[in-house]
Enzyme design. Structure first.
Site, PDB file in Angstrom:
ATOM      1  N   SER A  70       0.815  -1.218   0.000  1.00 54.40           N
ATOM      2  CA  SER A  70       0.000   0.000   0.000  1.00 54.40           C
ATOM      3  C   SER A  70       0.844   1.261   0.000  1.00 54.40           C
ATOM      4  O   SER A  70       0.370   2.332  -0.395  1.00 54.40           O
ATOM      5  CB  SER A  70      -0.926   0.003   1.213  1.00 54.40           C
ATOM      6  OG  SER A  70      -0.180  -0.031   2.421  1.00 54.40           O
ATOM      7  N   HIS A  71       2.112   1.175   0.449  1.00 56.91           N
ATOM      8  CA  HIS A  71       2.978   2.344   0.517  1.00 56.91           C
ATOM      9  C   HIS A  71       4.094   2.318  -0.533  1.00 56.91           C
ATOM     10  O   HIS A  71       4.966   3.173  -0.521  1.00 56.91           O
ATOM     11  CB  HIS A  71       3.619   2.453   1.907  1.00 56.91           C
ATOM     12  CG  HIS A  71       2.668   2.904   2.968  1.00 56.91           C
ATOM     13  ND1 HIS A  71       1.663   2.101   3.444  1.00 56.91           N
ATOM     14  CD2 HIS A  71       2.578   4.073   3.642  1.00 56.91           C
ATOM     15  CE1 HIS A  71       0.987   2.749   4.372  1.00 56.91           C
ATOM     16  NE2 HIS A  71       1.515   3.943   4.514  1.00 56.91           N
ATOM     17  N   GLU A 131      -4.406   1.320   3.136  1.00 58.51           N
ATOM     18  CA  GLU A 131      -4.937  -0.012   2.844  1.00 58.51           C
ATOM     19  C   GLU A 131      -6.356   0.094   2.290  1.00 58.51           C
ATOM     20  O   GLU A 131      -6.744  -0.633   1.382  1.00 58.51           O
ATOM     21  CB  GLU A 131      -4.926  -0.868   4.112  1.00 58.51           C
ATOM     22  CG  GLU A 131      -3.553  -1.276   4.596  1.00 58.51           C
ATOM     23  CD  GLU A 131      -2.921  -2.353   3.737  1.00 58.51           C
ATOM     24  OE1 GLU A 131      -3.653  -3.006   2.956  1.00 58.51           O
ATOM     25  OE2 GLU A 131      -1.699  -2.555   3.838  1.00 58.51           O
ATOM     26  N   PRO A 171       7.704  -7.583  17.145  1.00 53.97           N
ATOM     27  CA  PRO A 171       7.353  -6.562  16.152  1.00 53.97           C
ATOM     28  C   PRO A 171       8.489  -6.338  15.160  1.00 53.97           C
ATOM     29  O   PRO A 171       9.649  -6.201  15.547  1.00 53.97           O
ATOM     30  CB  PRO A 171       7.111  -5.314  17.015  1.00 53.97           C
ATOM     31  CG  PRO A 171       6.644  -5.854  18.322  1.00 53.97           C
ATOM     32  CD  PRO A 171       7.456  -7.115  18.524  1.00 53.97           C
TER      33      PRO A 171
END
Length: 334
Positions: free
Chosen positions: A46-47, A187, A303
């Site tokens: 999406s980026h 998104e 993460p």
């Protein structure tokens, strides 16, 4: 949907040529192309290339000044301030980092504020660069309003991510990169372009009702991650990235999509911290112990690990890009 497998070199060339063709100066085109490569490499579609036609459109319509040259000032020894001059955020942040990194090493901690800026893409891309310098990087960026306060219907803050990158031996040991919303707005924008529904719980329509229609979601409000706690996190980011940097509040900023409204003039804020100045030599041991406690548990994920796994795979294999998207980008390319 037909696709073509592209290497990261292919992606960088395609993005760079398109941005030049739209009118961006070479340093800006280079910075944005490298950022697109990093997003595609990490599996954050999406980026990545999905944003290149938007960037090009915004250069052409004046929503972002592709010829802008950021101005860096040092109001205090540990303070760096950058005026992005309504240009792309990436070259402005890079210009600020050139002074932020040595300032943090000299002072132990330093901060960078960027105003008159634009969408900075994947925030962790920037904080990870600080971690690569051996510094703890903490970043904030605000965005046009898309999240209403708990109990309200009118958006007042954006998706407003924050990111923490913790240095390891040669890269980030820990990378946290999360928005105040349940999912990044990009998104939903991507699904709207591709004609796909969104999962329940991502957004509300203009009347405050849950929706799976991405077009209705874009006219309504994103849901905050964790309810009131997510809104509080987004509000904290707004204070740092907009109020403290002197940028435009999200509620007053023009959208990152479309051609209306002129430059958004949003902002970013970064802390760079030398762990050696504070931890008494035990920082690495403490981080290692914490990471081991997480990764020793079956099914637990640290993460950033998914991003790093995508990185290793896509660097080797490349990634499939929709032909329709390639054609949209090539239409701008020189």
């Amino acid at each position: 949907m037909t696709t073509t497998r592209l290497t990261l070199t292919d992606i960088e060339s395609l993005a760079y040529r398109a941005l030049l063709g739209a009118g961006a100066r070479e340093p800006a085109a280079d910075a944005m192309a490298r950022a697109a490569v990093a997003a595609e490499r990490d599996g954050i579609r999406s980026h990545g290339l999905h944003y290149i036609p938007i960037y090009c459109e915004h250069v052409e319509c004046g929503k972002v000044d592709g010829r802008a040259q950021p101005t860096v000032t040092r109001p205090k020894p540990g303070a760096v301030r950058v005026d992005a001059a309504t240009g792309f955020a990436h070259p402005a942040i890079e210009a600020g980092f050139e002074q932020l990194v040595p300032a943090a090493r000299d002072q132990g901690i330093a901060a960078l504020a960027v105003h008159n800026s634009y969408n900075c893409g994947v925030l962790g891309y920037h904080t990870e660069r600080l971690a690569a310098e051996g510094l703890v990087g903490l970043g904030f960026t605000n965005a046009p309003a898309s999240i209403a306060p708990t109990g309200g219907k009118t958006p007042v803050i954006g998706t407003n991510p924050f990111s923490l990158a913790v240095p390891g031996d040669d890269a980030a040991r820990v990378l946290i990169d999360q928005s105040a919303s349940t999912v990044a707005k990009s998104e939903i924008m991507m699904r709207a372009r591709e004609g796909e529904a969104i999962p329940e719980g991502w957004a509300l329509d203009a009347d405050g009702n849950p929706t799976t229609d991405p077009e209705a979601a874009l006219k309504g409000s994103m849901t905050p991650s964790g309810g009131a706690k997510g809104f509080g996190a987004g509000l904290m980011v707004e204070i740092f990235a907009a109020a403290l940097s002197g940028a435009t509040l999200g509620k007053d900023a023009s959208p990152f999509s479309g051609t209306a409204g002129g430059p958004p003039r949003t902002g970013q804020f970064f802390f760079a911290i030398d762990p050696g100045a504070f931890a008494g030599g035990v920082f690495t041991d403490r981080v290692d112990a914490l990471v081991d406690a997480i990764e020793s548990q079956d099914g637990a994920r640290l993460p950033g690990r998914r991003r790093f796994a995508n990185r290793d795979r896509i660097e080797r294999e490349g990634t499939d890009v929709p032909n329709a998207l390639i054609d949209r980008i090539e239409a701008y390319a020189k």
